[in-house]
Scaffold this active site. Structure first.
Site, mmCIF file in Angstrom:
data_model
loop_
_atom_site.group_PDB
_atom_site.id
_atom_site.type_symbol
_atom_site.label_atom_id
_atom_site.label_comp_id
_atom_site.label_asym_id
_atom_site.label_seq_id
_atom_site.Cartn_x
_atom_site.Cartn_y
_atom_site.Cartn_z
ATOM 1 N N GLU A 154 0.843 -1.194 0.000
ATOM 2 C CA GLU A 154 0.000 0.000 0.000
ATOM 3 C C GLU A 154 0.880 1.247 0.000
ATOM 4 O O GLU A 154 1.836 1.338 0.749
ATOM 5 C CB GLU A 154 -0.915 -0.024 1.240
ATOM 6 C CG GLU A 154 -1.865 1.134 1.315
ATOM 7 C CD GLU A 154 -2.624 1.357 0.006
ATOM 8 O OE1 GLU A 154 -3.280 0.438 -0.486
ATOM 9 O OE2 GLU A 154 -2.534 2.481 -0.535
ATOM 10 N N PHE A 155 0.499 2.219 -0.846
ATOM 11 C CA PHE A 155 1.307 3.439 -0.972
ATOM 12 C C PHE A 155 0.581 4.682 -0.456
ATOM 13 O O PHE A 155 1.041 5.791 -0.666
ATOM 14 C CB PHE A 155 1.718 3.649 -2.427
ATOM 15 C CG PHE A 155 2.596 2.545 -2.965
ATOM 16 C CD1 PHE A 155 3.964 2.567 -2.742
ATOM 17 C CD2 PHE A 155 2.051 1.475 -3.648
ATOM 18 C CE1 PHE A 155 4.774 1.538 -3.205
ATOM 19 C CE2 PHE A 155 2.851 0.443 -4.119
ATOM 20 C CZ PHE A 155 4.218 0.467 -3.897
ATOM 21 N N LEU A 156 -0.562 4.496 0.213
ATOM 22 C CA LEU A 156 -1.315 5.680 0.657
ATOM 23 C C LEU A 156 -0.507 6.492 1.658
ATOM 24 O O LEU A 156 0.352 5.956 2.367
ATOM 25 C CB LEU A 156 -2.667 5.277 1.258
ATOM 26 C CG LEU A 156 -2.733 4.418 2.526
ATOM 27 C CD1 LEU A 156 -2.429 5.198 3.787
ATOM 28 C CD2 LEU A 156 -4.103 3.786 2.643
ATOM 29 N N ARG A 157 -0.794 7.802 1.678
ATOM 30 C CA ARG A 157 -0.166 8.700 2.657
ATOM 31 C C ARG A 157 -1.202 9.073 3.694
ATOM 32 O O ARG A 157 -2.326 9.456 3.326
ATOM 33 C CB ARG A 157 0.305 9.993 1.973
ATOM 34 C CG ARG A 157 1.381 9.825 0.948
ATOM 35 C CD ARG A 157 1.453 11.051 0.057
ATOM 36 N NE ARG A 157 0.199 11.261 -0.671
ATOM 37 C CZ ARG A 157 -0.141 12.367 -1.302
ATOM 38 N NH1 ARG A 157 0.664 13.407 -1.309
ATOM 39 N NH2 ARG A 157 -1.303 12.470 -1.932
ATOM 40 N N LYS A 210 7.938 -1.719 -2.526
ATOM 41 C CA LYS A 210 7.442 -0.880 -1.425
ATOM 42 C C LYS A 210 8.610 -0.298 -0.606
ATOM 43 O O LYS A 210 8.650 0.892 -0.307
ATOM 44 C CB LYS A 210 6.517 -1.721 -0.528
ATOM 45 C CG LYS A 210 6.060 -1.038 0.738
ATOM 46 C CD LYS A 210 5.182 0.164 0.478
ATOM 47 C CE LYS A 210 4.992 0.989 1.734
ATOM 48 N NZ LYS A 210 4.242 2.203 1.536
ATOM 49 N N ASN A 214 9.758 3.811 -0.326
ATOM 50 C CA ASN A 214 9.869 4.527 0.948
ATOM 51 C C ASN A 214 11.310 4.919 1.256
ATOM 52 O O ASN A 214 11.571 6.013 1.748
ATOM 53 C CB ASN A 214 9.303 3.677 2.098
ATOM 54 C CG ASN A 214 7.814 3.906 2.270
ATOM 55 O OD1 ASN A 214 7.208 4.640 1.488
ATOM 56 N ND2 ASN A 214 7.218 3.292 3.268
ATOM 57 N N LEU A 256 11.065 18.159 -1.373
ATOM 58 C CA LEU A 256 12.365 18.816 -1.218
ATOM 59 C C LEU A 256 12.360 19.777 -0.032
ATOM 60 O O LEU A 256 13.269 20.585 0.095
ATOM 61 C CB LEU A 256 12.715 19.594 -2.492
ATOM 62 C CG LEU A 256 13.030 18.795 -3.756
ATOM 63 C CD1 LEU A 256 13.417 19.748 -4.885
ATOM 64 C CD2 LEU A 256 14.156 17.797 -3.522
ATOM 65 N N CYS A 266 6.141 4.641 8.992
ATOM 66 C CA CYS A 266 6.675 3.902 7.848
ATOM 67 C C CYS A 266 8.160 4.127 7.570
ATOM 68 O O CYS A 266 8.957 3.195 7.642
ATOM 69 C CB CYS A 266 5.857 4.227 6.606
ATOM 70 S SG CYS A 266 4.173 3.606 6.729
HETATM 71 P P1 NAD Z 1 -2.020 0.167 12.622
HETATM 72 O O1 NAD Z 1 -1.202 -0.138 13.811
HETATM 73 O O2 NAD Z 1 -2.696 1.498 12.489
HETATM 74 O O3 NAD Z 1 -3.153 -0.952 12.430
HETATM 75 C C1 NAD Z 1 -2.974 -2.313 12.632
HETATM 76 C C2 NAD Z 1 -4.260 -2.918 13.171
HETATM 77 O O4 NAD Z 1 -4.104 -4.339 13.264
HETATM 78 C C3 NAD Z 1 -4.642 -2.423 14.577
HETATM 79 O O5 NAD Z 1 -5.959 -1.926 14.553
HETATM 80 C C4 NAD Z 1 -4.517 -3.670 15.449
HETATM 81 O O6 NAD Z 1 -5.448 -3.691 16.505
HETATM 82 C C5 NAD Z 1 -4.807 -4.772 14.425
HETATM 83 N N1 NAD Z 1 -4.319 -6.106 14.803
HETATM 84 C C6 NAD Z 1 -3.148 -6.483 15.375
HETATM 85 N N2 NAD Z 1 -3.108 -7.817 15.528
HETATM 86 C C7 NAD Z 1 -4.280 -8.312 15.057
HETATM 87 C C8 NAD Z 1 -4.839 -9.607 14.952
HETATM 88 N N3 NAD Z 1 -4.164 -10.680 15.358
HETATM 89 N N4 NAD Z 1 -6.072 -9.732 14.430
HETATM 90 C C9 NAD Z 1 -6.767 -8.662 14.018
HETATM 91 N N5 NAD Z 1 -6.282 -7.402 14.094
HETATM 92 C C10 NAD Z 1 -5.061 -7.228 14.601
HETATM 93 O O7 NAD Z 1 -1.055 -0.075 11.366
HETATM 94 P P2 NAD Z 1 -1.093 0.664 9.949
HETATM 95 O O8 NAD Z 1 -0.456 2.002 10.055
HETATM 96 O O9 NAD Z 1 -2.443 0.533 9.360
HETATM 97 O O10 NAD Z 1 -0.055 -0.276 9.144
HETATM 98 C C11 NAD Z 1 -0.375 -1.581 8.760
HETATM 99 C C12 NAD Z 1 0.663 -2.030 7.750
HETATM 100 O O11 NAD Z 1 0.581 -1.213 6.577
HETATM 101 C C13 NAD Z 1 2.111 -1.921 8.224
HETATM 102 O O12 NAD Z 1 2.854 -2.958 7.677
HETATM 103 C C14 NAD Z 1 2.564 -0.597 7.646
HETATM 104 O O13 NAD Z 1 3.964 -0.543 7.451
HETATM 105 C C15 NAD Z 1 1.846 -0.585 6.315
HETATM 106 N N6 NAD Z 1 1.592 0.747 5.753
HETATM 107 C C16 NAD Z 1 1.222 1.769 6.562
HETATM 108 C C17 NAD Z 1 0.955 3.031 6.000
HETATM 109 C C18 NAD Z 1 0.544 4.190 6.864
HETATM 110 O O14 NAD Z 1 0.588 5.312 6.375
HETATM 111 N N7 NAD Z 1 0.144 3.988 8.101
HETATM 112 C C19 NAD Z 1 1.066 3.205 4.612
HETATM 113 C C20 NAD Z 1 1.427 2.130 3.822
HETATM 114 C C21 NAD Z 1 1.696 0.901 4.397
#
Ligand code: NAD
Length: 442
Positions: A154-157, A210, A214, A256, A266
């Site tokens: 996922e690439f969302l910001r 990914k 980043n 920049l 991330c």
């Molecule tokens: P987050 O911590 O906000 O959300 C993770 C969720 O998973 C939490 O709600 C947690 O309660 C739940 N969880 C944990 N264990 C669980 C289980 N066993 N069963 C069900 N739910 C469970 O994380 P995020 O920021 O959404 O990131 C998730 C992934 O996406 C990561 O790998 C991150 O690197 C990636 N990512 C994040 C972003 C961002 O901007 N936040 C962007 C791109 C990619």
């Protein structure tokens, strides 16, 4: 299509909501009871502009539901997205325990229902190269065959998550079989109607993409931060240099802007995870090691300016802080530079009064009652010795300087985000420190 999204955080909730908005039936699974209670009461647990309207609309249309019951979700879905945390482990690598634990459970659930149709399990979490294979092996261990693990980073910001998901610049899919590729392609086609590409590749390349994206962005911003420090040392203005270099289309104008170091959930962990994998695979990415080091140092640049200004003694001084989140338009405090700066201020005997439009609840997790939180930006200034800008929220860009003058003990601003022009600060009579521009001393 019938989908489930396991992990309903910043990525999972946006993913689930946006897929539901395209007419899919989406079950979101989370194991945090507090979060589930909020979601089931139609309350969005995070700050993300534009999300609430879509979220409520799709709940009302009964396309978006929330549960802690993984079995029910898996049994009622064709595609199961894993958007679980992959935090940094002690040795810098990505901790995959959440992803693997859920994969094992999915294996057992699928085994119980062997007559069921082909399922796709999608790694949407950011995971190191080879994770698709390991996830596949875990599910196979349960004795299941009719499935495929697909990589779909996922690439969302944060702050633009809904827009980014709805109109992605690209969708990356790492899959092996034609069946999985076609299903994933048809799921994403409504999001790329303007012609942006769906890039289909092997899972390894998708996983690396990914981290590459980043880490490149982290490198770009770190280059600018180091350049900013150099500009200041030689009397140049990084804002002018930025414009001068950014007009070269090979460089580009975006990303920049120098500041007080990158943070968030991330960049820091992804840079470290790529370094770790590269060492494991005997192909060390030495440049990234330097990026991480420079970034850590950059988080203290503003604190050092403050200490220098007060000849090393800020004991008993009070600082007003505008902005706590790691960037504007989010309530996310993970790895925010404000954490390093505020800790430094407190360790040196200063007090802090802070305001952030969205991140104050999350900030309490880091600072507890060690700092004061105010709900109006000007309230932080009362009897403060300086104003610090740590996040460039729009509402800080054009403040009422008369009010600031009246409330602060002296006209002193430390701006970690170059929100104001040096000319404006000079005209208004401020002593003004920023990043990569010669300070104004009155
Ligand atoms: P987050 O911590 O906000 O959300 C993770 C969720 O998973 C939490 O709600 C947690 O309660 C739940 N969880 C944990 N264990 C669980 C289980 N066993 N069963 C069900 N739910 C469970 O994380 P995020 O920021 O959404 O990131 C998730 C992934 O996406 C990561 O790998 C991150 O690197 C990636 N990512 C994040 C972003 C961002 O901007 N936040 C962007 C791109 C990619």
């Amino acid at each position: 299509m019938k989908l489930s999204v396991v992990g309903t955080g910043y990525v999972g909730l946006v993913t689930g909501t946006c897929f539901a908005d395209m007419g899919n039936e989406v079950i979101c699974v989370d194991n945090d009871p507090k979060k589930l209670e909020l979601l089931n009461n139609q309350i969005v647990p995070i700050y993300e502009p534009g999300l609430e309207r879509l979220f409520k609309r799709n709940i009302e249309k009964e396309r978006l539901t929330f549960t802690d019951n993984l079995k029910q979700a898996v049994n009622n879905s064709d595609i199961i997205f894993l958007s679980l945390p992959t935090p940094q482990d002690e040795d810098g690598s990505a901790d995959l325990k959440y992803v693997f634990a859920v994969a094992e459970e999915i294996g057992k659930i699928l085994k119980e229902n062997e007559d069921k149709d082909f399922k796709i399990i999608v790694n949407k979490s950011t995971v190191p190269v080879g994770t698709s294979e390991k996830t596949t092996a875990l599910i196979k261990k349960a004795g299941v065959e009719n499935f495929e693990v697909v990589s779909n980073p996922e690439f969302l910001r944060e702050g633009f998550a809904v827009d980014d998901f709805m109109k992605p610049e690209r969708v990356v899919i790492g899959a092996k079989s034609e069946q999985a590729k076609n299903i994933m392609k048809s799921l994403y086609e409504p999001f790329v109607r303007q012609g942006n590409p769906i890039l289909i590749m092997d899972p390894q390349s998708s996983e690396v993409t990914k981290y590459a994206a980043n880490s490149f962005l982290a490198t770009k911003i770190t280059f600018m931060n180091e350049l900013a420090n150099f500009c200041e040392a030689v009397g140049a203005d990084v804002d002018l240099v930025r414009k001068g270099m950014g007009t070269d289309s090979r460089i580009g104008k975006r990303f920049l802007f120098p500041g007080i170091g990158y943070g968030g959930s991330c960049f820091p962990k992804d840079v470290n995870a790529l370094i770790k994998t590269s060492i494991e695979k005997n192909s060390e990415m030495t440049l990234l090691k330097k990026v991480d080091q420079v970034n850590k140092k950059q988080k203290s640049v503003l604190l050092n300016k403050i200490l220098n200004h007060f000849n090393g003694n800020i004991k008993g001084k009070k600082f007003a802080i505008w902005g706590l989140a790691f960037k504007p338009n989010t309530d996310d405090m993970r790895e925010a530079p404000s954490i390093t700066i505020i800790k430094g201020l407190l360790e040196n005997g200063a007090t802090v009064s802070a305001y952030d439009p969205a991140a104050m609840e999350n900030a309490k997790f880091h600072f507890g009652d060690k700092i004061e939180y105010v709900h109006e930006q000007y309230d932080a200034l009362k009897n403060s010795d300086a104003l610090l800008i740590l996040t460039e929220w729009n509402e800080f860009r054009n403040p009422e300087f008369d009010r600031i003058d009246n409330l602060l003990n002296q006209k002193l601003i430390f701006d970690g985000r170059n929100v104001y022009s040096t000319k404006q600060m000079n005209d208004l009579g401020y002593t003004y420190y920023s990043i990569g521009r010669v300070p104004i001393k009155k």
